[in-house]
Design an enzyme around this catalytic site. Structure first.
Site, PDB file in Angstrom:
ATOM      1  NE  ARG A   7      20.278 -20.961   6.747  1.00 12.82           N
ATOM      2  CZ  ARG A   7      21.581 -21.119   6.347  1.00 12.82           C
ATOM      3  NH1 ARG A   7      22.683 -20.071   6.058  1.00 12.82           N
ATOM      4  NH2 ARG A   7      22.212 -22.400   6.714  1.00 12.82           N
ATOM      5  CB  ILE A   8      14.122 -18.618  11.106  1.00 15.27           C
ATOM      6  CG1 ILE A   8      14.400 -17.268  11.832  1.00 15.27           C
ATOM      7  CG2 ILE A   8      12.921 -19.366  11.619  1.00 15.27           C
ATOM      8  CD1 ILE A   8      14.531 -17.351  13.331  1.00 15.27           C
ATOM      9  CG  HIS A  28      22.019 -37.837  10.242  1.00 17.13           C
ATOM     10  ND1 HIS A  28      21.809 -36.289  10.418  1.00 17.13           N
ATOM     11  CD2 HIS A  28      21.928 -38.063   8.802  1.00 17.13           C
ATOM     12  CE1 HIS A  28      21.869 -35.879   9.352  1.00 17.13           C
ATOM     13  NE2 HIS A  28      21.924 -36.843   8.316  1.00 17.13           N
ATOM     14  NE  ARG A  46      24.753 -35.236   4.783  1.00 14.65           N
ATOM     15  CZ  ARG A  46      24.750 -34.136   5.028  1.00 14.65           C
ATOM     16  NH1 ARG A  46      25.893 -33.410   5.045  1.00 14.65           N
ATOM     17  NH2 ARG A  46      23.777 -33.595   5.516  1.00 14.65           N
ATOM     18  CG  LEU A 101      10.231 -32.083  28.028  1.00 14.02           C
ATOM     19  CD1 LEU A 101      10.454 -30.818  28.240  1.00 14.02           C
ATOM     20  CD2 LEU A 101      11.217 -33.208  27.567  1.00 14.02           C
ATOM     21  N   GLY A 112      25.943 -33.443   9.467  1.00 16.59           N
ATOM     22  CA  GLY A 112      26.629 -33.810   8.205  1.00 16.59           C
ATOM     23  C   GLY A 112      28.178 -33.135   8.617  1.00 16.59           C
ATOM     24  NE  ARG A 113      27.339 -27.482   8.492  1.00 16.68           N
ATOM     25  CZ  ARG A 113      26.692 -26.833   9.268  1.00 16.68           C
ATOM     26  NH1 ARG A 113      27.479 -25.391   9.158  1.00 16.68           N
ATOM     27  NH2 ARG A 113      25.446 -26.866   9.210  1.00 16.68           N
ATOM     28  CG  ASP A 147      22.436 -26.715  10.769  1.00 10.87           C
ATOM     29  OD1 ASP A 147      22.571 -27.805  10.185  1.00 10.87           O
ATOM     30  OD2 ASP A 147      22.726 -25.479  10.531  1.00 10.87           O
ATOM     31  NE  ARG A 152      20.668 -23.009  11.759  1.00 10.27           N
ATOM     32  CZ  ARG A 152      20.090 -23.080  10.780  1.00 10.27           C
ATOM     33  NH1 ARG A 152      18.930 -22.465  10.444  1.00 10.27           N
ATOM     34  NH2 ARG A 152      20.689 -23.890   9.805  1.00 10.27           N
TER      35      ARG A 152
HETATM   36  C1  FPP Z   1      20.763 -31.332  10.563  1.00  6.18           C
HETATM   37  O1  FPP Z   1      22.305 -31.728  10.134  1.00  6.18           O
HETATM   38  C2  FPP Z   1      19.962 -32.764  11.324  1.00  6.18           C
HETATM   39  C3  FPP Z   1      19.019 -33.093  10.701  1.00  6.18           C
HETATM   40  C4  FPP Z   1      18.621 -33.078   9.184  1.00  6.18           C
HETATM   41  C5  FPP Z   1      18.221 -34.509  11.208  1.00  6.18           C
HETATM   42  C6  FPP Z   1      18.321 -34.543  12.721  1.00  6.18           C
HETATM   43  C7  FPP Z   1      18.095 -35.746  13.199  1.00  6.18           C
HETATM   44  C8  FPP Z   1      18.401 -36.204  14.150  1.00  6.18           C
HETATM   45  C9  FPP Z   1      19.216 -35.753  15.051  1.00  6.18           C
HETATM   46  C10 FPP Z   1      18.360 -37.805  14.293  1.00  6.18           C
HETATM   47  C11 FPP Z   1      16.964 -38.283  14.857  1.00  6.18           C
HETATM   48  C12 FPP Z   1      16.169 -37.311  15.677  1.00  6.18           C
HETATM   49  C13 FPP Z   1      15.260 -37.770  16.561  1.00  6.18           C
HETATM   50  C14 FPP Z   1      14.559 -36.653  17.365  1.00  6.18           C
HETATM   51  C15 FPP Z   1      15.464 -39.149  17.423  1.00  6.18           C
HETATM   52  P1  FPP Z   1      22.641 -31.653   8.781  1.00  6.18           P
HETATM   53  O2  FPP Z   1      22.339 -32.938   8.132  1.00  6.18           O
HETATM   54  O3  FPP Z   1      21.807 -30.457   8.135  1.00  6.18           O
HETATM   55  O4  FPP Z   1      24.307 -31.286   8.703  1.00  6.18           O
HETATM   56  P2  FPP Z   1      24.989 -30.220   7.909  1.00  6.18           P
HETATM   57  O5  FPP Z   1      24.250 -29.017   7.978  1.00  6.18           O
HETATM   58  O6  FPP Z   1      26.373 -30.445   8.578  1.00  6.18           O
HETATM   59  O7  FPP Z   1      24.914 -31.053   6.538  1.00  6.18           O
END
Ligand code: FPP
Length: 277
Positions: A206-207, A49, A45, A143, A35-36, A32, A200
């Protein structure tokens, strides 16, 4: 090709963790804060990622080197489909690119890839690439990397209940046969042990609809780092925290045996040294 080993200071940290206690067999991570992380840097954002993929690479490698057997990553939740169309589409492109770029390296490192979730909802090219990579790595013995994609715990349970009802109707299963183990067999994680440690990132408590049934007994460790900044030293700290809790077995210090107390002090010293990095 055998797994590339850790070197230098990193190897020392890994050895100290292995020496310090049990390495969790199954680690699950709610990634998580992408974006932040990006927003803080004045970036879009998607930049978060993208950097998050680098964290995935580092954590997968460190887990494989430590001898973790299963790593489950919450990469895209059922709820994530409700994000702006542009972000969903960029995330799907990024996933496709990551699968293409990483598959050979994962394969060489004996990683076995699996996916859980409503995979049929993913764009066709992502599904094809994913299933191809899974097939390519199915005989690997290192793994097991489980990607949770279009996944949610409630989706998993709902899906399982539907299939169980079918089996009850057709007489394959009787009401008396229903046990916790049987229910587990109807979930997408069938055959995988439950997570021992759930991490997390980004400080949220949160879950978020992840592995609801499976985390019943998992230790929960929250890291304040955003996912793109979460790297192996943060993983080591989380495992150290897990070992500390394991060592306590819910007891107070006075009740611990000399050996366990010694181990606990060892892990506490380790945690202090990792925190300084
Ligand atoms: C949460 O951050 C992250 C995601 C919804 C996507 C996770 C994806 C990746 C790390 C890239 C691809 C993954 C793999 C396995 C190669 P958020 O966007 O919810 O951030 P925020 O809470 O700050 O808005």
């Amino acid at each position: 090709m055998p797994l590339e080993k850790a070197t230098g200071h990193d190897k020392k940290l890994q050895d100290r963790l292995i020496e310090g206690g049990e390495i969790p067999r199954h680690i699950a991570i709610i990634m998580d804060g992408n974006g932040r992380w990006a927003k803080r840097r004045g970036m879009p954002r998607i930049a978060g990622h993208k950097e998050g993929v680098n964290s995935v690479r580092d954590i997968v490698e460190a887990c494989a080197q430590l001898g973790v057997k299963y790593l489950t990553l919450y990469a895209f939740s059922t709820e994530n489909w409700n994000r702006p169309q542009e972000e969903v589409s960029l995330l799907m492109r990024l996933l496709l690119k990551a699968l293409r770029d990483e598959r050979d390296r994962l394969h060489q490192n004996e990683v076995q890839l699996k996916a859980i979730g409503d995979i049929a909802k993913l764009p066709q090219d992502v599904q094809d690439e994913l299933l191809d990579a899974i097939k390519m790595m199915e005989k690997n013995s290192g793994l097991t990397l489980v990607l949770a994609l279009s996944y949610s715990g409630r989706w998993d349970i709902t899906n399982g209940v539907r299939r169980m009802v079918d089996d009850i109707k057709s007489g394959v299963v009787r009401k008396e046969d229903i046990t916790e183990q049987l229910i587990g067999n109807y979930l997408s994680t069938r055959g995988l042990p439950d997570p021992d440690l759930l991490i997390r990132t980004s400080g949220e408590l949160r879950i978020s609809n992840f592995l609801l049934w499976q985390v019943a007994y998992a230790e929960l460790v929250i890291s304040d780092e955003y996912w793109p900044a979460f790297r192996r030293k943060n993983l080591y700290a989380a495992i150290g925290e897990f070992q500390k809790r394991e060592r306590r077995f819910g007891l107070v210090s006075e009740q611990l045996s000399k050996t366990n107390l010694g181990r606990l002090e060892y892990v506490e010293r380790f945690l202090k040294s990792v925190a300084k990095l």
